[in-house]
Design a protein around this motif. Structure first.
Motif, mmCIF file in Angstrom:
data_model
loop_
_atom_site.group_PDB
_atom_site.id
_atom_site.type_symbol
_atom_site.label_atom_id
_atom_site.label_comp_id
_atom_site.label_asym_id
_atom_site.label_seq_id
_atom_site.Cartn_x
_atom_site.Cartn_y
_atom_site.Cartn_z
ATOM 1 N N HIS A 1 2.898 7.074 -6.740
ATOM 2 C CA HIS A 1 1.632 7.773 -6.887
ATOM 3 C C HIS A 1 0.534 7.030 -6.137
ATOM 4 N N CYS A 2 -0.051 7.753 -5.177
ATOM 5 C CA CYS A 2 -1.113 7.163 -4.377
ATOM 6 C C CYS A 2 -2.402 7.925 -4.663
ATOM 7 N N ASP A 3 -3.488 7.197 -4.827
ATOM 8 C CA ASP A 3 -4.772 7.854 -5.120
ATOM 9 C C ASP A 3 -5.156 8.842 -4.023
ATOM 10 N N ASP A 4 -4.800 8.501 -2.789
ATOM 11 C CA ASP A 4 -5.179 9.369 -1.673
ATOM 12 C C ASP A 4 -4.154 10.448 -1.368
ATOM 13 N N CYS A 5 -2.878 10.051 -1.406
ATOM 14 C CA CYS A 5 -1.846 10.991 -0.952
ATOM 15 C C CYS A 5 -1.212 11.787 -2.094
ATOM 16 N N GLY A 6 -1.488 11.397 -3.334
ATOM 17 C CA GLY A 6 -0.832 12.074 -4.447
ATOM 18 C C GLY A 6 0.584 11.560 -4.628
ATOM 19 N N GLU B 1 3.372 -0.179 -2.624
ATOM 20 C CA GLU B 1 2.535 0.360 -1.549
ATOM 21 C C GLU B 1 2.853 1.830 -1.345
ATOM 22 N N CYS B 2 1.827 2.595 -0.980
ATOM 23 C CA CYS B 2 2.081 3.997 -0.657
ATOM 24 C C CYS B 2 2.884 4.064 0.638
ATOM 25 N N PRO B 3 4.023 4.733 0.619
ATOM 26 C CA PRO B 3 4.857 4.799 1.830
ATOM 27 C C PRO B 3 4.152 5.538 2.963
ATOM 28 N N SER B 4 3.131 6.339 2.624
ATOM 29 C CA SER B 4 2.559 7.116 3.715
ATOM 30 C C SER B 4 1.268 6.505 4.262
ATOM 31 N N CYS B 5 0.433 5.879 3.379
ATOM 32 C CA CYS B 5 -0.795 5.302 3.922
ATOM 33 C C CYS B 5 -0.902 3.794 3.710
ATOM 34 N N GLY B 6 0.035 3.226 2.954
ATOM 35 C CA GLY B 6 0.051 1.776 2.786
ATOM 36 C C GLY B 6 -0.883 1.250 1.712
#
Ligand code: ANZ
Ligand code: ZN
Length: 892
Positions: A450-455, A492-497
């Motif tokens: 779960h990423c705050d930016d990417c969901g 870490e978010c796999p898409s934005c780090g």
């Protein structure tokens, strides 16, 4: 010669089989199959067990059947797939491990080892090279991958949902795990309702196919298909749009559009958007929404808005806003549109509701068989539309609809609504999306970050599996265990780090078991859950398991199979992507239960005196106890242990007894005393081999009328000259051989195969006793056929008999499992046995050609004279000769 020690005999064969097979399996020829691509495959599957550590009688019953079928199909020349594995995730392991201060994986491994050895004790010939363990990272990596495939296709999503919360085990429970009193099946705690964000699998998207394709499953019990159908709950009807003054329309789903003109109110679910909206300004309503209501509550809250029936009887758009609207807990938020058009005249629930809220307004009936009865709802989906004296909407008569049948009216009303874009035909399903989130440790972690930016972001393939952090025997504290482990959560978010949080829910174990039968076919594939080539062995030809899995496990497995087909992982075109062609649900095994005849108290074994084993008495009172068969349980002291039984009688006898005791779908009353009958039979079969071995080579009694047959006998193609008895024996044996095959392959009638084998050995035994009448080749041939038939059920006994009959001067004998199942048809007999009557008295029997009775009387009498001294019984000239295919009667 004393009785055979079957434990010893089995140990001897187990050692030999293992020594002969390079993979150390219990089947000496199995390894040859896998290299023969010309062979057709047969996939025999039994539901894999939870590794509790003990094998019970129910397991033994299922696995005996799958093993018998597997061994049999191998004799039939198939490449057989007969795997076994472990459904190893789940709450019991987690709780047991916490209790013992060990890691659940350790507890699981120990149990698997125990159960594996119990399985080989009963000679189950599983493909251990295909073994899977759902709790191993090698396996759950692919469960996670399948979750991500679903996620990719929008079929895995997160949503806030009201769930059943077990406050003791601190976990979500499925509806089936909450008993009728609202208590947890496991902890017994009162289950609470709680709103949580949960992961769901979109099985409802497949509801139509899952329902439709049940039709193709000819090999499934009707009962199971019906249970699935009811669970899916396909319902045909219409969507109708009700205009609301000052709001957008409310959609309802109805299975009875024909009752439109009897609508007296609308009822909305407590979470309906309009209700939510109104509650913002209405504290009373907000309180009502948050109340707790029992299952059948007819509570209601009248809303300050009104609806109109969308069309009038003349098919004009109607704008009479005179239908009251309620918020009501009896409306299910997740079914249809969470809204009901209330027809007290035709629906019991609506009637109850209306009685409570508008007791003075009568129920309205529009559909009726003949005359209206407004004191009770008329709920039948039959009859014609009729005027009602009390239509609430001021409609005095039904106009064009009067006199129309229910069927016609449904079509007409929906068509007319469609004309105004106020309705359309639709199909609804009762099945809900599959909630797979579990707030427990011992399950496959849901591979999401779960990423705050990417969901929610999928864990990339190269980071799979998301491994469970070892517990080292520690308890992870309250709540969701994984959420307490920072090193697991923070990532870490796999898409934005960006620093993100890992999902801490694990998956429902039904997810693990929804695809394991694919993995068996390709257990070592490092790239995919299953490869295309290996998947060609799908579907499963025979699936055997308990009826307790008739709904969920089978439905989830069917769904995942269809999904994997659509995803392109396998090609299920031939079978409609249905994973299981044939399904057998076996009955329970019940235990012999003794109770006090006076008060019904269950008696412990040491309260009984077994001096006479067949008639035990209650020690304390000398009375005969009450004997019943009940579900095995500790409190009834009626559990039978497969291990003990096998140690005492051997695996062969236990297996045969298991099959013999009851038809597969019935409850089996386990009565160990009866096993002695099987034990005696197996002893007889081995002794029969020894007797036959000693028979002098003999060509049979070539007397009377003989018939010649070119056939394979005792391994040689030969011209056999059969006397009548020989022919009968040959035909009887051939009949049993084909009956047994049909019972196993077509009828799945396993109890009758044992009785057929017993009859077959009796027939051979009888022939041996009058050995001079039968050719030795025929007897040996019959005995070998018996052994091959038995080899699937009682492998060690069959192998022993085979060794006895084939060995000469102690030479090594090739295993019976190299044999093929005998191909033999009964041969049409040319001879017939006639009872000979002379002047009404039976004087003997004659075996002669079948066409004898078509011959002239003088010739018949000549023929009879060869066997019977006819002249002795005849006085005077022959007056009459009466012939029938079974008798000849001479009257003088
Ligand atoms: C009017 C009506 C008249 C209905 C009548 C039934 C009989 P099945 O057949 O099980 O699909 N319904 C619709 N949505 C609902 C919801 N969210 N919660 C509770 N009940 C709901 O049931 C369909 C019927 O269940 C629908 O047809 C609706 O009531 C009710 F004589 O509409 B009926
Ligand atoms: Zn991100």
């Amino acid at each position: 010669n004393g009785r055979i020690d079957f434990s010893k005999l089995e140990a001897k064969w187990v050692a030999k089989w293992k020594q002969q097979s390079p993979d150390g399996s219990l089947h000496p020829t199995k390894h040859l199959d896998n290299h023969d691509t010309s062979k057709k495959t047969f996939y025999s599957l039994s539901m894999f067990p939870y590794p509790s550590g003990v094998l019970h009688m129910g397991h033994l019953r299922v696995y005996t059947i799958s093993d018998v079928v597997a061994r049999f199909k191998r004799l039939r020349g198939y490449k057989v797939i007969h795997p076994m594995g472990w459904d190893a995730f789940g709450l019991p392991a987690e709780n047991a491990a916490i209790e013992r201060g060990i890691d659940p994986s350790e507890w699981t491994e120990t149990n698997i080892a125990k159960m594996k050895s119990q399985m080989s004790n009963f000679l189950a010939d599983f493909d251990w090279d295909r073994e899977v363990n759902t709790s191993s990272p090698e396996y759950y990596k692919w469960t996670q991958k399948i979750f991500l495939m679903l996620f990719e296709k929008g079929l895995a999503y997160r949503q806030e949902a009201e769930i059943n919360w077990d406050p003791v085990d601190m976990t979500v429970l499925a509806n089936e795990q909450v008993d009728s009193e609202g208590k947890s099946w496991r902890s017994g705690a009162i289950v609470e309702k709680k709103l949580l964000r949960q992961w769901f699998i979109g099985i409802t998207k497949y509801a139509n196919e899952l329902n439709r394709d049940l039709e193709t499953l000819d090999g499934w019990p009707e009962k199971v298909k019906l249970m699935q159908r009811n669970w899916i709950g396909e319902s045909h009807g219409a969507e109708i749009s009700f205009p609301i003054e000052g709001y957008s329309n409310v959609e309802v789903f109805t299975s009875r559009p024909d009752t439109l003109f009897s609508v007296q109110f609308l009822a909305l679910a407590l979470n309906h958007p309009i209700v939510t909206e109104l509650a913002k300004q209405d504290g009373e309503l907000a309180k009502f929404i948050n109340g707790t209501y029992e299952l059948n509550s007819k509570a209601g809250y009248k809303l300050p808005i009104k609806a109109s029936i969308p069309i009038d009887v003349n098919n004009n758009k109607s704008e009479k806003y005179d239908i009251p609207i309620y918020a009501a807990p009896y409306v299910i938020g997740s079914y249809g549109h969470g809204a009901v058009m209330g027809c007290p005249g035709h629906d019991d629930r609506d009637f109850e509701f209306w009685k409570l809220h508008e007791p003075t307004k009568q129920a309205i009936q529009v559909v009726a068989p003949t005359k209206q009865d407004v004191t009770n709802p008329y709920t039948e989906k039959a009859g014609t539309l009729q005027d009602s004296s009390v239509l609430p909407t001021g409609i005095a008569d039904l106009g064009n609809y009067r006199g129309k049948s229910v069927k016609e009216a449904m079509k007409l009303i929906v068509k007319n609504l469609e004309g105004h874009s106020l309705g359309k035909p639709t199909t609804n399903y009762r099945i809900r999306d599959w909630l797979i989130s579990r707030q427990r440790y011992w399950g496959a972690p849901i591979p999401i970050i779960h990423c705050d930016d990417c969901g929610p972001v999928a864990v990339p393939d190269e980071q799979l599996p998301v491994v469970l952090p070892p517990t080292e025997g520690k308890h992870f504290g309250k709540g969701n265990p994984l959420a307490n482990i920072d090193s697991f959560v923070n990532c870490e978010c796999p898409s934005c780090g960006k620093p993100s949080k890992r999902e801490t829910d694990t998956m429902d174990t039904f997810m693990d078991s929804s695809w394991y039968f694919f993995r068996y076919l390709d257990p070592n594939n490092q790239k995919l859950p299953i490869g295309k080539e290996a998947s060609k062995d799908m579907p499963v030809d025979l699936y055997i398991g308990g009826v307790e899995h008739a709904i969920l496990h089978l439905l989830y497995s069917r769904f995942i199979s269809k999904f994997l087909n659509d995803y392109g992982l396998w090609n299920g075109e031939q079978c409609k992507s249905e994973p299981f062609s044939k399904l057998i649900t076996q009955g329970m095994v019940h235990g012999k239960t003794f109770s006090d005849p006076d008060n019904g108290r269950f008696l412990k074994p040491d309260e009984l005196d077994y001096s006479d084993p067949a008639n035990p008495v209650v020690k304390s009172m000398g009375k005969t106890p009450l004997v019943t068969y009940e579900k095995m349980s500790k409190s009834k002291y009626n559990g039978a242990d497969p291990g003990e039984c096998i140690a005492k009688y051997g695996a062969d006898a236990t297996r045969a007894h298991m099959l013999f005791s009851a038809p597969i779908s019935d409850v089996l009353n386990w009565n160990e005393e009866q096993i002695s009958g099987i034990d005696r039979w197996l002893n007889r079969v081995v002794q029969l081999g020894e007797t036959i071995k000693e028979l002098p080579v003999h060509d049979g009694a070539k007397q009377g009328t003989l018939s010649q047959h070119e056939l394979e006998l005792n391994g040689k193609v030969q011209l056999a000259e059969f006397n009548h008895n020989e022919l009968t024996l040959y035909n009887d044996v051939s009949g049993y051989v084909s009956r047994i095959a049909k019972s196993i392959e077509i009828d799945f009638s396993f109890n009758t195969i044992i009785s057929d084998m017993m009859k077959m050995s009796n027939a051979i035994g009888d022939a041996v006793k009058s050995d001079s009448e039968y050719s030795t080749d025929l007897i040996v041939d019959s005995y070998k056929k018996l052994l091959i038939c038995m080899s699937s059920v009682t492998p060690a006994t069959a192998e022993e008999g085979w060794e006895i009959i084939n060995s000469s001067n102690g030479s090594e004998v090739e295993s019976i499992f190299y044999q093929s199942y005998p191909e033999c048809q009964p041969i049409e007999s040319t001879t017939q046995q006639y009872n000979i009557f002379i002047n009404g008295k039976m004087r003997g029997v004659l075996v002669s050609t079948k066409d004898l009775i078509t011959q002239p009387h003088s010739q018949i009498i000549d023929e009879i004279s060869k066997e019977i001294n006819v002249t002795e019984f005849i006085q005077g000239p022959v007056k009459k000769v009466i012939t029938k295919p079974w008798m000849i009667s001479i009257v003088s």
